[in-house]
Scaffold this active site. Structure first.
Site, PDB file in Angstrom:
ATOM      1  N   GLU A 114       0.890  -1.157  -0.001  1.00 48.64           N
ATOM      2  CA  GLU A 114      -0.076   0.012  -0.005  1.00 48.64           C
ATOM      3  C   GLU A 114       0.885   0.955  -0.108  1.00 48.64           C
ATOM      4  O   GLU A 114       1.796   1.334   0.820  1.00 48.64           O
ATOM      5  CB  GLU A 114      -0.713   0.050   1.129  1.00 48.64           C
TER       6      GLU A 114
ATOM      7  N   ASP B  41      -6.855   8.413  10.218  1.00 50.69           N
ATOM      8  CA  ASP B  41      -5.703   8.005  10.540  1.00 50.69           C
ATOM      9  C   ASP B  41      -5.272   8.658  11.812  1.00 50.69           C
ATOM     10  O   ASP B  41      -5.554   9.793  12.473  1.00 50.69           O
ATOM     11  CB  ASP B  41      -4.404   8.541   9.370  1.00 50.69           C
TER      12      ASP B  41
END
Ligand code: PLP
Lengths: 255, 393
Positions: A47, A58
């Site tokens: 990724e 996040d």
């Protein structure tokens, strides 16, 4: 079937659990070498995070990495230029927030990403309901779209998300943003929901920071995604050697 | 308006106002947004809920707030200015209207806790207040920069039993407080409602918050008629996310009144922004060449936001409302002017709207026009900051 899914199904068919590390593009000048080191140590796909100023999904580690990368002048063009330097034989998948592509232009983004060797995209704030235009364009470019399924997702939605996913479906192991966690999580329930809708490979992520957690998760899904723990190492200055060591420890745990 | 379009209706089923709005949130939050939409629609069409909401606004929040003709300011400017006095609502701003509604909805949904973001602290104080009244647990996320410039509001929230969490990520202001509240909401969505403070975020928030603020517009339209003004020529409000503006515009969207939103020059999303996706919505945002959200800069914490609510983006696009920037430099003058001429110290946010009216009287606003100003909040929270700006203390 998109090429990414053909490849990831082949990994599963070979009896191997997939290991998918996350890197923040542009975190350091030599970030592409870090990706290569991870693949060398046994990653099955990678990724590639594109930094965004407001990463809503996040936790602090990836937030910090995004800001550091942005401060270095990273942008979609520079990342794609860097990607040309990567030579690995596993698929690359991008992960970022929708505004990056919305602003750059959907078709232009998808063209640029696929030209640079990206085979899949995870866009956590692009909900299934809003994904139509993006999906349509990505279909003519062979870019696979990966959706997350969360513990809060009901069975009906989980089915829809599993069926809309291409490449793999992302099982969020817990109700949390990326980062450390010590609880057991809800991966089993989430993976079951996905499997009720599709036989697409299902990878477990969010909060997997230790080889032990990865091992447990790999028993539930077809693979595991490791982000913040690795990014923390990179923030602390790890080089290719350290990265290989880290990936190897996860590889051994899930094999 | 020459065309027959009606404005400020419900958004379409995807939560869109024209091309703006929608629902761009992580899957973890989608079920909560869907649940909230159903709960809001159900509550808002339930006469018992509306009755309770109106009763609390009357008995607890001090509604209706008056409309005050600003006689000396009007004389000075050669126009007729009327102020809708949201500064007189409980906690000192319009924010109370929204939180009374959302906290009642929280209980109705069976949730026991609310979280909120705050910029100036007004929404945080209002949320803490409404939560205390219903015995809901309350945590407020506030940019670290704002906890310093609005430290008294931090203490007010704490007095009201809330926990204030300083946000140290990004620009440490309102946009980062929203990010942090969203991140937190992911972890606690089963028992916690996110009490968003403006007409922004994912559907149904922009619509729901506008509806819960529309009482400002409905009251003022009635009150102006009593004062002999059938329809004002201008309706003017400051815009951070745009909730006080949406509330007052609601009463006049389908009249001949010109609707004016005043943004801080350092956060002028309509003038300097472009379409983008942030905080769950597609709207106008100030962003860089590569789609990074830029930091807003304003003397007032409540306008320090790089975006604007999606319905405002639509109203601007459709030509129904106009949005103008006002720079920090004229805001203090406007605050002093209103204080000295009218005996009302406005919030720094509100002073932006006053500054626009003062500047444009006799220009954009023809002499003799009637102007309805949404006096969104009182300036008590800003007095220490204003003193240090004016006196260097
Ligand atoms: C008095 C006052 N007016 C206006 C605003 C801006 O918010 P909105 O644009 O949602 O009305 C604030 C926000 O803190 C405020 O405190």
């Amino acid at each position: 079937m998109k090429p990414l899914e053909t490849k990831l199904r082949a990994v599963r068919d070979s009896g191997r659990k997939a290991l998918v590390p996350y890197f923040m593009a542009g975190l350091t000048p030599d970030w592409t070498q870090h990706v290569e080191a991870a693949v060398h140590a046994g990653a099955d796909a990678v990724e590639i995070g594109i930094p965004f100023s407001d990463p809503m999904m996040d936790g602090v580690v990836i937030q910090e990495a995004a800001l550091t990368s942005l401060a270095r002048g990273t942008n979609l063009d520079s990342i794609c230029a860097d990607l040309a330097k990567i030579s690995v034989d596993v698929p690359l998948i991008t992960m970022t927030y929708f505004n990056i592509f919305h602003h750059y232009g959907l078709e232009r983004s998808i063209g640029k990403l696929t030209e640079s060797g990206i085979e899949g995209a995870i866009v956590p704030d692009l909900s299934l309901e809003e994904s139509g235009p993006w999906h349509e364009i990505s279909n003519s470019y062979d870019l696979a779209n990966i959706f997350l399924v969360a513990p809060s997702t009901n069975t009906e939605r989980a089915k829809l998300l599993a069926q809309a996913s291409e490449g793999f479906c992302y099982a969020s192991a817990r109700m949390a943003v990326t980062g450390k966690s010590s609880d057991e999580g809800d991966a089993a329930q989430v993976v079951a929901g996905i499997r009720a809708g599709s036989d697409i490979p299902t990878y477990v992520g969010i909060g997997i920071t230790t080889p032990k957690q990865a091992k447990d998760a790999s028993k539930i899904g077809d693979g595991v995604i490791v982000g913040s723990a690795l990014v923390q190492l990179l923030i602390d200055g790890a080089g290719p050697g350290k990265i290989e060591e880290f990936i190897t420890s996860f590889r051994l745990a899930i094999d | 308006m020459t065309d027959a379009k009606t404005f400020m209706q419900a958004p379409d089923e995807r939560g869109r106002f024209g091309e703006f709005g929608g629902r761009f949130v992580p899957e973890a939050l989608m079920p909560a947004c869907l649940e909230l939409e159903i709960a809001f629609k159900d509550a808002w069409s339930d006469p018992a809920f509306i009755e309770e909401y109106n009763t609390v606004l009357r008995q607890f929040a001090g509604r209706p707030t008056p409309v005050t003709p600003l006689l000396r300011l009007s004389e000075k400017l050669g126009i007729n200015v009327y102020a809708k006095r949201e500064d007189l609502a409980h906690t000192g701003s319009h924010k109370i209207n929204n939180v009374v509604g959302q906290t009642l909805l929280t209980k109705r949904m069976g949730k026991t806790r609310v979280i909120a973001e705050t910029g100036a602290g007004q929404h945080g104080v209002a949320t803490a207040t409404a939560a205390a009244r219903l015995g809901l647990e309350c945590t407020v996320y506030m940019g670290e920069v704002d906890t310093v410039r609005q430290s008294l509001n931090v203490f007010r929230m704490e007095l009201l039993g809330a926990t204030v969490v300083p946000v140290t990520s990004g620009s440490k202001t309102l946009k980062d407080a929203v990010n942090e509240a969203m991140r937190e909401w992911v972890t606690c969505v089963s028992d916690t409602h996110y009490c968003l403070g403006s007409v922004m975020g994912p559907h149904p928030f922009p619509w729901m918050v506008r509806e819960m603020q529309s009482i400002i517009g409905h009251e003022s339209s009635r009150q102006l008629i009593e004062l002999g003004v059938a329809t004002p020529d201008f309706v003017v409000a400051c815009v951070g996310g745009g909730s006080n503006a949406a509330g007052i515009f609601s009463g006049f969207a389908n009249t001949s009144a010109r609707l004016i939103g005043v943004e801080a020059a350092g956060g002028a999303a309509v003038k300097n922004g472009s379409p983008g996706v942030l905080h769950g919505m597609r709207s106008m945002l100030i962003q860089s060449e590569f789609g990074q959200i830029e930091e807003a800069h304003s003397i007032s914490a409540g306008l320090d936001y790089p975006g604007i609510g999606p319905e405002h983006a639509y109203l601007a696009d459709a030509g129904r409302a106009e949005y103008y920037p006002i720079g920090d430099e004229v805001v203090l003058d406007a605050l002093q002017l209103l204080s000295e001429l009218e005996g009302i110290i406005p919030a720094l946010e509100t002073a932006h709207a006053v500054a626009w009216i003062t500047r444009e009287a006799g220009k954009t606003i023809p002499k003799g026009s009637s102007v309805l100003l949404n006096l969104s909040g009182r300036g008590d929270k800003d007095v220490a900051q204003v003193r240090s700006l004016l006196r260097g203390e």
